[in-house]
Design an enzyme around this catalytic site. Structure first.
Site, PDB file in Angstrom:
ATOM      1  N   HIS A 179      -7.654   9.691  -1.984  1.00  0.00           N
ATOM      2  CA  HIS A 179      -7.024   9.619  -0.660  1.00  0.00           C
ATOM      3  C   HIS A 179      -7.892  10.212   0.472  1.00  0.00           C
ATOM      4  O   HIS A 179      -7.971   9.646   1.558  1.00  0.00           O
ATOM      5  CB  HIS A 179      -5.660  10.334  -0.724  1.00  0.00           C
ATOM      6  CG  HIS A 179      -4.652   9.809   0.238  1.00  0.00           C
ATOM      7  ND1 HIS A 179      -3.327   9.627  -0.070  1.00  0.00           N
ATOM      8  CD2 HIS A 179      -4.773   9.411   1.529  1.00  0.00           C
ATOM      9  CE1 HIS A 179      -2.681   9.145   0.973  1.00  0.00           C
ATOM     10  NE2 HIS A 179      -3.538   9.017   1.965  1.00  0.00           N
ATOM     11  N   TYR A 195       3.228   9.767  -0.496  1.00  0.00           N
ATOM     12  CA  TYR A 195       4.304   9.137   0.289  1.00  0.00           C
ATOM     13  C   TYR A 195       5.669   9.344  -0.375  1.00  0.00           C
ATOM     14  O   TYR A 195       6.700   9.169   0.268  1.00  0.00           O
ATOM     15  CB  TYR A 195       4.069   7.632   0.489  1.00  0.00           C
ATOM     16  CG  TYR A 195       2.774   7.255   1.180  1.00  0.00           C
ATOM     17  CD1 TYR A 195       1.978   8.212   1.794  1.00  0.00           C
ATOM     18  CD2 TYR A 195       2.356   5.932   1.225  1.00  0.00           C
ATOM     19  CE1 TYR A 195       0.784   7.866   2.405  1.00  0.00           C
ATOM     20  CE2 TYR A 195       1.167   5.574   1.842  1.00  0.00           C
ATOM     21  CZ  TYR A 195       0.376   6.547   2.428  1.00  0.00           C
ATOM     22  OH  TYR A 195      -0.799   6.187   3.021  1.00  0.00           O
ATOM     23  N   LYS A 220      -2.711   6.002  -4.394  1.00  0.00           N
ATOM     24  CA  LYS A 220      -3.816   6.922  -4.118  1.00  0.00           C
ATOM     25  C   LYS A 220      -3.538   8.287  -4.734  1.00  0.00           C
ATOM     26  O   LYS A 220      -2.381   8.712  -4.784  1.00  0.00           O
ATOM     27  CB  LYS A 220      -3.991   7.095  -2.593  1.00  0.00           C
ATOM     28  CG  LYS A 220      -3.893   5.800  -1.809  1.00  0.00           C
ATOM     29  CD  LYS A 220      -4.074   5.974  -0.324  1.00  0.00           C
ATOM     30  CE  LYS A 220      -3.740   4.702   0.426  1.00  0.00           C
ATOM     31  NZ  LYS A 220      -2.330   4.558   0.837  1.00  0.00           N
ATOM     32  N   ASP A 224       0.837  -1.200   0.000  1.00  0.00           N
ATOM     33  CA  ASP A 224       0.000   0.000   0.000  1.00  0.00           C
ATOM     34  C   ASP A 224       0.872   1.250   0.000  1.00  0.00           C
ATOM     35  O   ASP A 224       1.550   1.550   0.977  1.00  0.00           O
ATOM     36  CB  ASP A 224      -0.904   0.016   1.240  1.00  0.00           C
ATOM     37  CG  ASP A 224      -1.823   1.224   1.244  1.00  0.00           C
ATOM     38  OD1 ASP A 224      -2.928   1.114   0.680  1.00  0.00           O
ATOM     39  OD2 ASP A 224      -1.433   2.287   1.791  1.00  0.00           O
TER      40      ASP A 224
HETATM   41  P1  NAD Z   1       0.554   1.514  11.822  1.00  0.00           P
HETATM   42  O1  NAD Z   1      -0.589   1.415  12.749  1.00  0.00           O
HETATM   43  O2  NAD Z   1       0.775   0.464  10.807  1.00  0.00           O
HETATM   44  O3  NAD Z   1       1.835   1.661  12.772  1.00  0.00           O
HETATM   45  C1  NAD Z   1       3.117   1.656  12.260  1.00  0.00           C
HETATM   46  C2  NAD Z   1       4.123   1.787  13.405  1.00  0.00           C
HETATM   47  O4  NAD Z   1       3.942   0.737  14.359  1.00  0.00           O
HETATM   48  C3  NAD Z   1       5.565   1.601  12.893  1.00  0.00           C
HETATM   49  O5  NAD Z   1       6.136   2.826  12.533  1.00  0.00           O
HETATM   50  C4  NAD Z   1       6.263   0.973  14.075  1.00  0.00           C
HETATM   51  O6  NAD Z   1       6.763   1.985  14.893  1.00  0.00           O
HETATM   52  C5  NAD Z   1       5.184   0.231  14.790  1.00  0.00           C
HETATM   53  N1  NAD Z   1       5.215  -1.227  14.535  1.00  0.00           N
HETATM   54  C6  NAD Z   1       4.876  -1.898  13.407  1.00  0.00           C
HETATM   55  N2  NAD Z   1       4.938  -3.223  13.597  1.00  0.00           N
HETATM   56  C7  NAD Z   1       5.337  -3.398  14.866  1.00  0.00           C
HETATM   57  C8  NAD Z   1       5.586  -4.544  15.657  1.00  0.00           C
HETATM   58  N3  NAD Z   1       5.393  -5.765  15.190  1.00  0.00           N
HETATM   59  N4  NAD Z   1       5.984  -4.362  16.948  1.00  0.00           N
HETATM   60  C9  NAD Z   1       6.162  -3.106  17.457  1.00  0.00           C
HETATM   61  N5  NAD Z   1       5.934  -1.982  16.759  1.00  0.00           N
HETATM   62  C10 NAD Z   1       5.529  -2.125  15.478  1.00  0.00           C
HETATM   63  O7  NAD Z   1       0.482   2.980  11.167  1.00  0.00           O
HETATM   64  P2  NAD Z   1       0.488   3.605   9.717  1.00  0.00           P
HETATM   65  O8  NAD Z   1       1.791   3.397   9.053  1.00  0.00           O
HETATM   66  O9  NAD Z   1       0.012   4.992   9.855  1.00  0.00           O
HETATM   67  O10 NAD Z   1      -0.642   2.788   8.921  1.00  0.00           O
HETATM   68  C11 NAD Z   1      -0.364   1.667   8.107  1.00  0.00           C
HETATM   69  C12 NAD Z   1      -0.433   2.010   6.635  1.00  0.00           C
HETATM   70  O11 NAD Z   1      -1.714   2.553   6.311  1.00  0.00           O
HETATM   71  C13 NAD Z   1       0.524   3.121   6.200  1.00  0.00           C
HETATM   72  O12 NAD Z   1       1.861   2.705   6.115  1.00  0.00           O
HETATM   73  C14 NAD Z   1      -0.096   3.532   4.900  1.00  0.00           C
HETATM   74  O13 NAD Z   1       0.226   2.611   3.876  1.00  0.00           O
HETATM   75  C15 NAD Z   1      -1.578   3.474   5.249  1.00  0.00           C
HETATM   76  N6  NAD Z   1      -2.121   4.784   5.681  1.00  0.00           N
HETATM   77  C16 NAD Z   1      -3.141   5.323   4.956  1.00  0.00           C
HETATM   78  C17 NAD Z   1      -3.681   6.549   5.320  1.00  0.00           C
HETATM   79  C18 NAD Z   1      -4.809   7.117   4.528  1.00  0.00           C
HETATM   80  O14 NAD Z   1      -5.167   8.285   4.741  1.00  0.00           O
HETATM   81  N7  NAD Z   1      -5.388   6.363   3.613  1.00  0.00           N
HETATM   82  C19 NAD Z   1      -3.203   7.244   6.443  1.00  0.00           C
HETATM   83  C20 NAD Z   1      -2.161   6.677   7.174  1.00  0.00           C
HETATM   84  C21 NAD Z   1      -1.648   5.448   6.798  1.00  0.00           C
END
Ligand code: NAD
Length: 277
Positions: free
Chosen positions: A113, A53, A78, A48
């Site tokens: 988005h 990004y 997106k 994704d």
């Molecule tokens: P997330 O909830 O996936 O959290 C990511 C964070 O959690 C990492 O930076 C890391 O610090 C921690 N983490 C990940 N795996 C772990 C583990 N196993 N143990 C301990 N810590 C861990 O947050 P995100 O990145 O905001 O969301 C996931 C994805 O969703 C994004 O990368 C992106 O692709 C998407 N996203 C979309 C939107 C949107 O507006 N559509 C907004 C934000 C994110």
């Protein structure tokens, strides 16, 4: 739901893996190339990304270099708000740019988005045109609440195949679950780990102990059992592997209900009705 490659079937028959790698805030170049390569080696078949990004080039390079047939990997990108605001032609141009950066002939899923006020319908028309040209195998939206979805469906006469929203135990959104189920829209969770905040919730840690899994695995398994696609982000190989090891256990109905009760309608990101960027 027995393996990392398991899929949900979208309204148009396209298969989308329940689990993907998110790459928000991952730098283009070696960082994103490494984490996509590791994810593909581990067995992920879903990435994704988004124009905003700034890492579509690296994602595309890692996918092409993997040697895995293109049709086996599900890639989402997106269109950002600036293009949506500028109108139909800008959305079409933004898509061309994404495709060019990715170095691909098509994407699997193209999303609007954010629900930019007054401009969604026009953007959706452009996105539908891309779909009809078979340059996106599926199309959808992101950060759309029930009223945004309802508006779009009413005015366009068509239904997005996916809605990607902030979704985790602190923001359960039963109304959105019910609406999406009723209209055949696949829900997808962003911030499935609350961008790290999930690890502070005592119940999630308690259940990790009970099931012999990690807190991340409990949170992700809860999503999959709710039939919500999850795209956790990590740049560490061991965490990318950990986040995928969620297909060998099942949360009991009672524990699902206990996690559901954590809902506070509390977000780590911007509320879709109050964003301005
Ligand atoms: P997330 O909830 O996936 O959290 C990511 C964070 O959690 C990492 O930076 C890391 O610090 C921690 N983490 C990940 N795996 C772990 C583990 N196993 N143990 C301990 N810590 C861990 O947050 P995100 O990145 O905001 O969301 C996931 C994805 O969703 C994004 O990368 C992106 O692709 C998407 N996203 C979309 C939107 C949107 O507006 N559509 C907004 C934000 C994110």
């Amino acid at each position: 739901m027995g393996s990392i490659a398991d899929t949900t079937t979208l309204a148009n028959g396209v298969k989308m893996p329940w689990l993907g790698l998110g790459v928000f805030k991952v730098a283009d170049g070696p960082q994103v190339e490494n984490c996509v390569r590791w994810a593909l080696e581990i067995g992920y078949r879903h990435i994704d990304t988004a124009a905003i990004y700034g890492n579509e080039r690296g994602v595309g390079r890692a996918v092409r270099d993997s040697g895995i047939p293109r049709e086996q990997i599900f890639i989402t990108t997106k269109v950002w708000n600036d293009a949506v605001r500028a109108g139909r032609d800008a959305v079409l141009r933004a898509f061309d740019q994404s495709l060019q950066k990715l170095g691909l002939d098509y994407v699997d899923l193209y999303l609007i988005h954010w629900p930019v006020k007054e401009k969604c319908l026009e953007a959706w028309e452009a996105v539908q045109q891309i779909y009809l040209q078979r340059r996106a195998r599926a199309i959808g939206v992101s950060n759309f609440l029930v009223h945004h979805l309802d508006d779009l469906r009413r005015h366009s006469g068509t239904t997005p195949m996916v809605d990607q929203v902030e979704f985790h135990p602190r923001v359960l959104q039963r109304d959105l679950i019910a609406y999406c189920r009723q209209h055949g829209i696949q829900l997808e969770s962003w911030a499935p780990l609350m961008q790290g905040e999930i690890f502070k919730i005592p119940l999630i840690n308690e259940l990790a102990g009970k099931y012999g899994k990690t807190a991340a695995q409990i949170a992700l398994r809860w999503l999959i059992q709710h039939q919500v696609v999850a795209i956790p982000k990590s740049v560490h190989r061991e965490r990318i592997a950990e986040n995928a090891a969620i297909f060998d256990f099942e949360l009991s109905e009672e524990d699902m209900t206990r996690i559901d009760a954590l809902d506070r309608n509390q977000r780590v990101g911007t509320h879709p009705d109050h964003f301005d960027f």
